[in-house]
Design a protein around this motif. Structure first.
Motif, mmCIF file in Angstrom:
data_model
loop_
_atom_site.group_PDB
_atom_site.id
_atom_site.type_symbol
_atom_site.label_atom_id
_atom_site.label_comp_id
_atom_site.label_asym_id
_atom_site.label_seq_id
_atom_site.Cartn_x
_atom_site.Cartn_y
_atom_site.Cartn_z
ATOM 1 N N ASP A 167 -10.785 4.904 -3.549
ATOM 2 C CA ASP A 167 -12.250 5.216 -3.970
ATOM 3 C C ASP A 167 -13.011 4.312 -4.881
ATOM 4 O OD1 ASP A 167 -11.859 6.988 -1.867
ATOM 5 O OD2 ASP A 167 -11.902 8.720 -3.368
ATOM 6 N N LEU A 168 -12.135 3.886 -6.130
ATOM 7 C CA LEU A 168 -12.764 3.146 -7.166
ATOM 8 C C LEU A 168 -13.263 1.708 -6.560
ATOM 9 C CD1 LEU A 168 -10.126 3.806 -10.069
ATOM 10 C CD2 LEU A 168 -12.051 4.504 -9.662
ATOM 11 N N ARG A 169 -12.601 1.229 -5.595
ATOM 12 C CA ARG A 169 -12.740 0.008 -5.072
ATOM 13 C C ARG A 169 -14.300 -0.173 -4.355
ATOM 14 N NH1 ARG A 169 -6.810 -2.032 -2.983
ATOM 15 N NH2 ARG A 169 -6.054 -2.186 -5.011
ATOM 16 N N ASP A 170 -14.664 0.975 -3.957
ATOM 17 C CA ASP A 170 -15.952 1.082 -3.243
ATOM 18 C C ASP A 170 -17.140 1.659 -4.227
ATOM 19 O OD1 ASP A 170 -14.440 0.265 -0.921
ATOM 20 O OD2 ASP A 170 -13.996 2.450 -0.199
ATOM 21 N N LYS A 171 -16.655 1.763 -5.229
ATOM 22 C CA LYS A 171 -17.710 2.724 -5.963
ATOM 23 C C LYS A 171 -18.800 1.801 -6.744
ATOM 24 C CE LYS A 171 -17.037 5.459 -10.379
ATOM 25 N NZ LYS A 171 -16.100 5.950 -10.984
ATOM 26 N N THR A 172 -19.935 2.417 -6.841
ATOM 27 C CA THR A 172 -21.270 1.882 -7.453
ATOM 28 C C THR A 172 -21.499 2.174 -8.762
ATOM 29 O OG1 THR A 172 -22.536 3.204 -6.363
ATOM 30 C CG2 THR A 172 -22.449 1.123 -5.192
ATOM 31 N N TYR A 173 -21.835 1.390 -9.742
ATOM 32 C CA TYR A 173 -21.989 1.771 -10.947
ATOM 33 C C TYR A 173 -23.311 1.990 -11.681
ATOM 34 C CZ TYR A 173 -16.818 1.566 -11.181
ATOM 35 O OH TYR A 173 -15.578 1.525 -10.871
ATOM 36 N N PRO A 174 -23.584 2.731 -12.619
ATOM 37 C CA PRO A 174 -25.088 2.651 -13.065
ATOM 38 C C PRO A 174 -25.489 1.011 -13.746
ATOM 39 C CG PRO A 174 -23.579 3.594 -14.759
ATOM 40 C CD PRO A 174 -22.840 3.497 -13.437
ATOM 41 N N GLU A 175 -26.776 0.776 -13.271
ATOM 42 C CA GLU A 175 -27.148 -0.571 -13.863
ATOM 43 C C GLU A 175 -27.618 -0.526 -15.515
ATOM 44 O OE1 GLU A 175 -29.097 -3.747 -12.126
ATOM 45 O OE2 GLU A 175 -28.653 -3.021 -10.179
ATOM 46 N N TYR A 176 -26.927 -1.148 -16.295
ATOM 47 C CA TYR A 176 -27.677 -1.180 -17.589
ATOM 48 C C TYR A 176 -28.269 -2.414 -17.823
ATOM 49 C CZ TYR A 176 -24.422 2.786 -18.730
ATOM 50 O OH TYR A 176 -24.046 3.970 -18.857
ATOM 51 N N LEU A 177 -29.542 -2.396 -18.116
ATOM 52 C CA LEU A 177 -30.107 -3.741 -18.130
ATOM 53 C C LEU A 177 -29.759 -4.290 -19.614
ATOM 54 C CD1 LEU A 177 -34.015 -2.795 -17.144
ATOM 55 C CD2 LEU A 177 -32.212 -4.067 -16.135
ATOM 56 N N THR A 178 -29.579 -5.847 -19.718
ATOM 57 C CA THR A 178 -29.224 -6.475 -20.617
ATOM 58 C C THR A 178 -30.317 -6.629 -21.564
ATOM 59 O OG1 THR A 178 -29.757 -8.627 -19.909
ATOM 60 C CG2 THR A 178 -27.563 -7.875 -19.656
ATOM 61 N N LYS A 179 -30.115 -6.722 -22.826
ATOM 62 C CA LYS A 179 -31.457 -6.544 -24.096
ATOM 63 C C LYS A 179 -32.408 -7.670 -23.277
ATOM 64 C CE LYS A 179 -29.082 -4.825 -27.989
ATOM 65 N NZ LYS A 179 -27.417 -5.437 -28.077
#
Lengths: 462, 521
Positions: free
Chosen positions: B503-515
């Motif tokens: 499941d980890l391989r298909d996971k999407t992650y929150p987008e943190y904008l760079t400064k």
């Protein structure tokens, strides 16, 4: 002429079928009772071979290293051999036989293991261990020659030629098994017992299938004794089941002690087992008993149940130890299958002179390829890129990814098998082995059919 | 802390200084076992060679690479398919291995031509693979083939390929550890700085000394990604060759296995000024403090705390279920190198087991320092143990379970002591909060196996109960437990999936904008 024997064209090896010579010598050494070998080289040459044996047998075997480090590689490391022998003898009071097994590194630096054995026989042993029976046996197995198969052959011959000594003629025959599993030894000993033939089985490795005992003190080890090895010179005959794993020993005993020999054919399948029993009968004068007629009948009955309905015309690729591969191919043909690719994984120049291979060349009427000095890429590349169609792969675990990725059913045979449980317990030799092979192949297809749903799954209801 | 001389080693008294028993109130300065010295020949040590330390341990977990060894076929064969370093590219590094197959004529006349032919053949057979690692072996080292020169020659002829050379012959050093060092240094010398990576986050790390055994790297990667941290490279499990060429652009090296990979971290600090932060993926507390440390470094503690709270709530009740049932069980912690200190105190604190012995095959004295200081008083610490010493230790210590390698595990089996594979795990991964519960679960299943209990009986003389049809782990483990624990509604057995990596391989992650991006917006 439809069967071609070709040597692999590439220089290198992609996914090797065999490991190198010292492994074969180590495998022979663990078959001897009260024997711990010393591998003269880097530590990996032992550590990984012990791991390999433990992966296959789910047992641990004792083999020592001379632990050659930089200084030894530069200045010579014979002092490490002397120290290793001394340390082993001090700490393992039962050890009698110590083969000194060379490797690529110690052969390249030219360490004289024969010389150091003479030296130890003259100094260390009489001075520090007077009265103790110790046999130091140099075995030359440079990794850049041959393969684990030739390493085994060399070691068996070195052990036998070291010990064999003529005295009173014995009723026994020498039976040199080659690189087999405990289940094979059980099967062969059963045939010998039914034939009422007493045999000196080299090596007696049934005990590699070792129990977990309440006393908790059990260590897996072979049971061929020094006396057994000495007595090989007095046998009434030698049968080497395998040409490339023990054949040279049979020849040595014939040349040196006039002991008649028969080499092969490896008793895989009904026909080869018949030949083995006929040879045994001829050598000993003992008749083939009714019990074996019956046992043969049970095996043939079982094979008949699956052969022409399920096995016929299926294409097979086989790789592994040469005698095993050739024997399996012969048996597959008897079961109406079509071995299309045989891979022999080293550069032994004698394969083309093997009468069994010449028989393939003469009588096979479809396209069969035999590749010498082969690697497992010869198999995968043909299937993946050249369109070779294969219904079954017979081989050891190192080639499993080809079967898995190409969705080809595979039956694990040979050494090493580490991704199936207990395979060392089942024979491929004798009538028992023939039956097991036929049924295991059929069952493997049945499961495959059920998963792929590519055939009427009612086909295996019969 | 007296030295301990095994009975079986009385004839080799130099072994005495390789074992100590940790005494009450004693500190490490009084005695520490010797370490990383040449092996005593014939002692049946468990050590491997420097080639395997370089190629097998560190090189081959790299996933998108042709791994070729220049020598006879055995070194390649023997280090192939014997370890469980998986990858997310369908395990290319496990499936294919390459040997130049040096033969007698090459020993005599040199094998450089053979090597070149091999390299070209391998790239031709796998046209999609453009990266290669080349390993020297004993044989090619002794005949003096110039592997680097051949690699350079090929790279000139084939501009789209890149080749890394590691000269670490098997005889180089007392154990595999020599090879760890050589490949670390070779990589930074040859490859770091040759690719400019794309930076996508304000927080950029290299994850070092992590080999993705049964998916460990992917578990840890998940936490870093959830924190919005960019993992520039992993050295080397599930790691990509070109990513590892860009290691010099990280802000922080997060180091897991210091024994095998601290060298490259130290060099990255010296050459590029990248600090090294040692973390530990084994254990709930260790995980929490590891993520906290990384969070603090970047000033994103809140992101770390959120993960810690979530994971602890999810998995702590399961770990505690096992802890209640493993408390006071005796453990021999016999891994290869650094796990002796990664695990020593945390298995005691979080699973309740007592570490009665630690050993290390290829560790150095600094590993022993940490290991001895973290294990229980009275524990026996052994450097470079051998077969007989291991047996003697088992007889005297009577452990309930041993954490060791596959082959020594077979020795333990025969004296009826269950083992867990410390190198490649039983049913891992063992890192992360969930992984640690899986480890506890495996220990529990090992110790409370009904078959193991049967193995202790002698049918010929022991009393055998004939009124019992079966037993379960639970029946065995709960005999002496209090009702409070037995009936607890908060504690529970492991509830994760059989495969917790997929499941980890298909996971999407929150987008943190760079400064930079958020300022622009």
């Amino acid at each position: 002429m439809y069967c071609e024997v070709n040597e692999k064209e590439r220089a290198g090896v992609i996914n090797p079928i065999f490991t190198c010579q010292p492994c074969g010598a180590q495998y022979a050494s663990i078959g001897i009772k009260e024997c711990i070998g010393i591998v003269h080289g880097g530590q990996g040459c032992v550590m990984f071979v012990r791991l390999l044996f433990s992966q296959h047998f789910k047992e641990s075997f004792e083999i020592a290293s001379s632990s050659v480090h930089e200084d030894g590689a530069i200045f010579g490391a014979l002092n490490r051999v002397e120290e290793a022998v001394d340390v082993l003898l001090m700490r393992y009071p039962d050890v009698k036989v110590i083969p000194i097994i060379s490797t690529c590194s110690t052969e390249v630096i030219g360490d004289d293991i024969d010389g150091v054995v003479i030296k130890m026989n003259e100094t260390l042993l009489p001075e520090k261990y007077p009265g103790r029976e110790v046999h130091l046996i140099p075995i030359h197995t440079p990794s850049f020659v041959g393969s684990m198969v030739s390493g085994y052959d060399v070691a068996v011959k070195d052990f036998v030629s070291y010990f064999a000594k003529k005295s009173e003629p014995s009723e026994k025959i020498n039976l040199i098994t080659g690189w087999v599993n405990p289940g094979d030894v059980t099967a062969i000993k059963h045939l010998l017992a039914e034939m009422d033939v007493e045999a000196n089985v080299l090596f007696e490795i049934e005990t590699f299938d070792a129990p977990l005992m309440p006393s908790g003190n059990h260590v897996a080890h072979g049971e061929t004794t020094v006396e057994d090895l000495v007595d090989t010179a007095n046998a009434q005959g030698t049968i080497a089941l395998n040409r490339y794993e023990g054949g040279s020993t049979a020849k040595y005993l014939q040349d040196e002690f006039d002991i008649p020999m028969i080499i092969g054919p490896t008793p895989i399948g009904i026909r080869n087992t018949d030949t083995f029993l006929k040879n045994l009968s001829e050598m000993t004068g003992k008749p083939i008993p009714e019990s074996l007629v019956r046992e043969r009948g049970i095996a043939i009955d079982a094979i008949t149940d699956v052969a022409h309905m399920f096995l016929a015309d299926k294409k097979v690729a086989i790789y592994g130890n040469p005698d095993l591969v050739i024997g399996l191919a012969q048996f597959c043909l008897d079961m109406e299958m079509k071995p299309v690719l045989l891979l022999l994984g080293d550069d032994n120049p004698n394969y083309k002179d093997d009468p069994r291979i010449q028989e393939f060349e003469k009588n096979i009427d479809y396209k069969m390829e035999i590749i010498t000095n082969a690697d497992l890429w010869e198999l995968e590349n043909r299937i993946k890129n050249d369109g070779l169609e294969v219904d079954l792969i017979l081989g050891h675990s190192k080639g499993r990814f080809t079967a898995m990725d190409m969705n080809i059913p595979m039956v694990r045979v040979g050494f090493p098998v580490y991704d199936r449980a207990g395979m060392y317990r089942y024979p491929v030799l004798g009538y028992a082995g023939a039956m097991w092979l036929a049924e295991t192949i059929a069952n493997t297809w049945f499961v495959d059919m059920e998963y792929k749903k590519n055939r009427e799954t009612i086909l295996n209801v019969w | 802390m007296p030295y301990h001389l095994f009975k079986c080693s009385e004839s080799i008294p130099e072994r005495e200084k390789h074992a100590v028993i940790k005494g009450e109130g004693e500190d490490l300065t009084s005695a520490l076992p010797l370490g990383y010295l040449n092996t005593i020949p014939g002692s049946i040590s468990e050590r491997g060679c420097a080639y395997c330390g370089a190629k097998h341990v560190i090189g081959t977990p790299m996933k998108d690479v042709i791994h070729m060894s220049h020598g006879p076929v055995g070194c390649t064969y023997d280090t192939w398919q014997t370890k469980r370093y998986i990858s997310d590219n369908d395990n290319f590094q496990l499936k294919y291995t390459y040997a130049t197959d040096m033969k007698e004529q090459h020993i005599v006349f040199g094998a450089e031509k053979l090597l070149k032919k091999n390299i070209l053949e391998a790239f031709a057979a796998f046209p999609e693979m453009k990266r290669m690692t080349l390993y020297q072996t004993c044989a090619s080292a002794l005949i003096g083939d110039d592997i680097n020169a051949i690699a350079e020659e090929v790279m000139e002829e084939l501009p789209d390929v890149d080749i890394f050379v590691c000269n670490s012959p098997g005889f180089g050093g007392p154990s595999q550890s020599g090879g760890h060092h050589k490949i670390n240094i070779a990589w930074i010398n040859q490859k770091v700085g040759t690719v400019e990576p794309e930076i996508t986050s304000d927080y950029v790390i290299n994850y070092v000394g992590e080999y993705n055994i049964q998916g460990d790297q992917e578990v840890m990667q998940d936490f870093f990604k959830r924190m919005g941290i960019q993992i520039l490279s992993t050295f080397t499990g599930n790691g990509s060759y070109d990513d590892l060429r860009g290691m010099h652009r990280a802000q922080l090296n997060v180091l897991e296995c210091a024994r095998s990979a601290e060298y490259i971290c130290n060099e990255l600090r010296v050459r590029y000024g990248i600090p090294r932060l040692d973390i530990d993926g084994f254990g709930h507390e260790a995980m929490a403090s590891s993520l906290r440390k990384v969070g603090m470094f970047f000033g994103i503690e809140d992101r770390a705390e959120a993960i810690i709270a979530e994971e602890s709530a999810r998995w702590k009740p399961e770990l505690d279920w096992y802890k209640a049932r493993l408390t006071d069980k005796k453990v021999c912690l016999w891994p290869g190198g650094s796990k002796l200190w990664h695990w020593a105190n945390v298995i005691h604190e979080e699973m309740g087991v007592n570490v009665v012995s630690v050993y290390t095959k290829f560790g150095h004295q600094q590993d022993m320092e940490k290991g001895v200081s973290r294990c229980e008083v009275g524990a026996l610490a052994i450097d470079d143990p051998n077969e007989l010493e291991g047996m003697e230790a088992i007889e005297t210590l009577e452990p309930d379970i041993i954490f060791t390698g596959k082959r020594p595990g077979e020795v333990a089996k025969k004296v009826r002591v269950p083992y867990l594979n410390a190198h490649a795990y039983h049913n891992g991964p063992y890192k992360g909060w969930e992984g640690w519960v899986r480890f506890a679960r495996d220990i529990y299943n090992g110790i409370y196996s009904p078959i193991h209990k049967l193995s202790l009986l002698d049918i010929s003389k022991d009393e055998i109960r004939t009124d019992v049809g079966f037993e379960t782990q639970r029946l065995l483990s709960d005999v002496n437990l209090s009702d409070e624990i037995k009936n607890s509604t908060t504690l529970r057995e492991y509830t994760g999936k059989y495969d917790c990596i997929k499941d980890l391989r298909d996971k999407t992650y929150p987008e943190y904008l760079t400064k930079k991006v958020s300022e622009a917006v």
